[in-house]
Design a protein around this motif. Structure first.
Motif, PDB file in Angstrom:
ATOM      1  N   VAL A 132     -60.166  -9.739  -7.746  1.00 49.55           N
ATOM      2  CA  VAL A 132     -58.838 -10.165  -7.299  1.00 49.55           C
ATOM      3  C   VAL A 132     -58.064  -8.895  -6.972  1.00 49.55           C
ATOM      4  N   ASN A 133     -57.805  -8.687  -5.689  1.00 46.82           N
ATOM      5  CA  ASN A 133     -57.127  -7.469  -5.264  1.00 46.82           C
ATOM      6  C   ASN A 133     -55.611  -7.568  -5.405  1.00 46.82           C
ATOM      7  N   ALA A 134     -55.041  -8.702  -5.017  1.00 46.25           N
ATOM      8  CA  ALA A 134     -53.585  -8.843  -5.047  1.00 46.25           C
ATOM      9  C   ALA A 134     -53.216 -10.311  -5.060  1.00 46.25           C
ATOM     10  N   VAL A 135     -51.962 -10.565  -5.452  1.00 45.21           N
ATOM     11  CA  VAL A 135     -51.463 -11.938  -5.493  1.00 45.21           C
ATOM     12  C   VAL A 135     -50.001 -11.947  -5.055  1.00 45.21           C
ATOM     13  N   MET A 136     -49.604 -13.033  -4.409  1.00 43.78           N
ATOM     14  CA  MET A 136     -48.219 -13.310  -4.057  1.00 43.78           C
ATOM     15  C   MET A 136     -47.924 -14.729  -4.527  1.00 43.78           C
ATOM     16  N   ALA A 137     -46.717 -14.978  -4.999  1.00 46.75           N
ATOM     17  CA  ALA A 137     -46.414 -16.311  -5.522  1.00 46.75           C
ATOM     18  C   ALA A 137     -44.924 -16.609  -5.377  1.00 46.75           C
ATOM     19  N   ASP A 138     -44.608 -17.894  -5.285  1.00 46.67           N
ATOM     20  CA  ASP A 138     -43.232 -18.355  -5.400  1.00 46.67           C
ATOM     21  C   ASP A 138     -43.268 -19.756  -5.995  1.00 46.67           C
ATOM     22  N   GLU A 139     -42.157 -20.462  -5.932  1.00 44.49           N
ATOM     23  CA  GLU A 139     -42.101 -21.787  -6.549  1.00 44.49           C
ATOM     24  C   GLU A 139     -43.106 -22.765  -5.936  1.00 44.49           C
ATOM     25  N   ASN A 140     -43.428 -22.585  -4.663  1.00 41.09           N
ATOM     26  CA  ASN A 140     -44.208 -23.574  -3.934  1.00 41.09           C
ATOM     27  C   ASN A 140     -45.648 -23.190  -3.666  1.00 41.09           C
ATOM     28  N   ARG A 141     -45.972 -21.904  -3.761  1.00 40.50           N
ATOM     29  CA  ARG A 141     -47.284 -21.470  -3.298  1.00 40.50           C
ATOM     30  C   ARG A 141     -47.742 -20.213  -4.034  1.00 40.50           C
ATOM     31  N   ILE A 142     -49.059 -20.112  -4.221  1.00 38.89           N
ATOM     32  CA  ILE A 142     -49.686 -18.908  -4.759  1.00 38.89           C
ATOM     33  C   ILE A 142     -50.767 -18.484  -3.772  1.00 38.89           C
ATOM     34  N   THR A 143     -50.748 -17.220  -3.371  1.00 37.74           N
ATOM     35  CA  THR A 143     -51.727 -16.692  -2.427  1.00 37.74           C
ATOM     36  C   THR A 143     -52.476 -15.534  -3.064  1.00 37.74           C
ATOM     37  N   VAL A 144     -53.802 -15.609  -3.062  1.00 34.88           N
ATOM     38  CA  VAL A 144     -54.642 -14.595  -3.682  1.00 34.88           C
ATOM     39  C   VAL A 144     -55.471 -13.892  -2.606  1.00 34.88           C
TER      40      VAL A 144
END
Length: 379
Positions: A132-144
């Motif tokens: 797992v290199n990086a992650v982005m997240a908010d209330e609606n979505r998680i992107t890996v």
């Protein structure tokens, strides 16, 4: 991992204060992320690599619909400023090609604004390795963003059976819509992006667990078809798991809900644009069938056919326009919800939705089709 609610709140508050004190203008943000990412850039040798394959999975229409309800809000109070593109993504540079699809705007905006968490966590199973290199997240979505590898004995093929759960409760985070895309320039490596939509009524987890399997092609092994073509034989890893915490900063941005409440006629039907939900990683547009009217099933199907969103044009204070592409959609008893990419972190001042104005018309000229587009002002 932050498990104490008070500690998590303090960390989030400290993060927000730091943002406000430093004013986090785009230039500072870009420089900071570039310094953090540049430590491990991977350089290729002089030989030329060819793109082997691209596989994409995007959920477009779901039989059972759902709507998300959450608190109103916006991301901070920073002035709207256009951020110049990051020229180099450091250790995330291999993933730049993943930003050429419909998520290009979202990923670029997140990296430009420092809205990314480097994880760099690896698990192995036999000949397979997954990072797992990086992650982005908010209330609606998680992107890996991830890297999958196999050793020299086999050719890396894909990731399968991927799902994400709350590491503490075991609850599945997939809200009925998820997708991914991956590519390779090396037969032993895959670079991928996995996107998971979630229900913002539930708090963002402190820690998540990603479960998956990897598949590879066994060389020089396989049966021949009736046409004399050799079928490839695939091998699968055991189920693999990797857990990692989510940065408290991802809990700060709140979904901005814009009440449009606009009725318009399309293809002889009345359509009601109810609201638009905007968060750092996704923009959702909610259409409702004509309010307070009885609509039969056939009419609902017709409405689903004629409502054809094209894109959203997002404009910043300095007039810079950004196209937000449609990335998916779902239907429900009373309407439709379409998802688009997002550049909320760039603080757009206006947003205009474009739809096909004459859905039944067949065009031979692209300009004619463009002239018939219907534009609806969101903000």
């Amino acid at each position: 991992m932050t498990t104490n609610p008070e500690e998590k709140a303090l960390l989030a508050d400290a993060y927000q204060v730091k943002r406000e004190n430093q004013q986090w203008n785009p230039a500072d943000t870009t420089a900071a992320i570039q310094r953090g990412l540049a430590k491990a850039r991977t350089k290729r040798s002089g030989r030329t690599f060819r793109i082997k394959w691209i596989t994409a999975v995007l959920v477009t229409v779901l039989a059972a619909g759902w709507f998300l309800i959450g608190p109103l809000g916006s991301y901070g109070q920073e002035q709207a400023t256009y951020t110049e593109p990051v020229t180099h993504w450091g250790v995330l540079e291999p993933f730049r090609e993943l930003a050429t699809d419909v998520e290009k705007t979202t990923i670029t905006s997140a990296i430009n604004n420092g809205y990314v968490q480097l994880v760099d966590q690896t698990v192995t199973s036999g000949i397979y390795a997954f990072t797992v290199n990086a992650v982005m997240a908010d209330e609606n979505r998680i992107t890996v963003l991830y890297t999958a590898k196999t050793d020299a004995s086999q050719e890396m093929y894909s990731t399968v059976n991927m799902k994400m759960t709350d590491a503490l409760t075991g609850d599945l985070l997939d809200n009925g819509s998820s997708g991914g895309v991956y590519f390779s320039k090396d037969k032993h490596i895959v670079y991928g992006r996995s996107t998971i939509d979630r229900n913002r009524n539930k708090p963002l987890p402190d820690q998540v667990n990603l479960q998956f399997q990897l598949s590879s092609v066994v060389p020089d092994v396989g049966d021949y078809t009736d046409k004399g073509e050799k079928e490839r034989k695939y091998q699968f890893s055991k189920k693999m798991n990797v857990s990692f915490p989510l940065d408290p900063k991802f809990s700060i941005p709140k979904t901005e809900v814009i009440n449009v409440n606009r009725t318009f006629t399309l293809g002889g039907y009345e359509v009601f644009l109810s609201e638009v939900e905007v968060s750092p990683l996704v923009t959702r547009v909610k259409f409702v069938h004509a309010p307070d009217q009885e609509i039969d099933y056939k009419t609902k199907l017709s409405l689903n056919e004629i409502v054809r969103p094209i894109e959203i044009i997002s404009t910043s204070r300095n007039g810079k326009q950004t196209k937000l592409s449609m990335v998916g959609g779902s239907g429900s008893e009373d309407g439709m919800m379409y998802s688009f990419s997002s550049n909320l972190l760039d603080h757009p001042e206006s947003m205009v939705l474009k739809l096909s104005g004459k859905p039944d018309k067949v065009y031979d000229d692209l300009q004619e089709a463009k002239n018939d587009e219907l534009e609806i002002k969101i903000k």
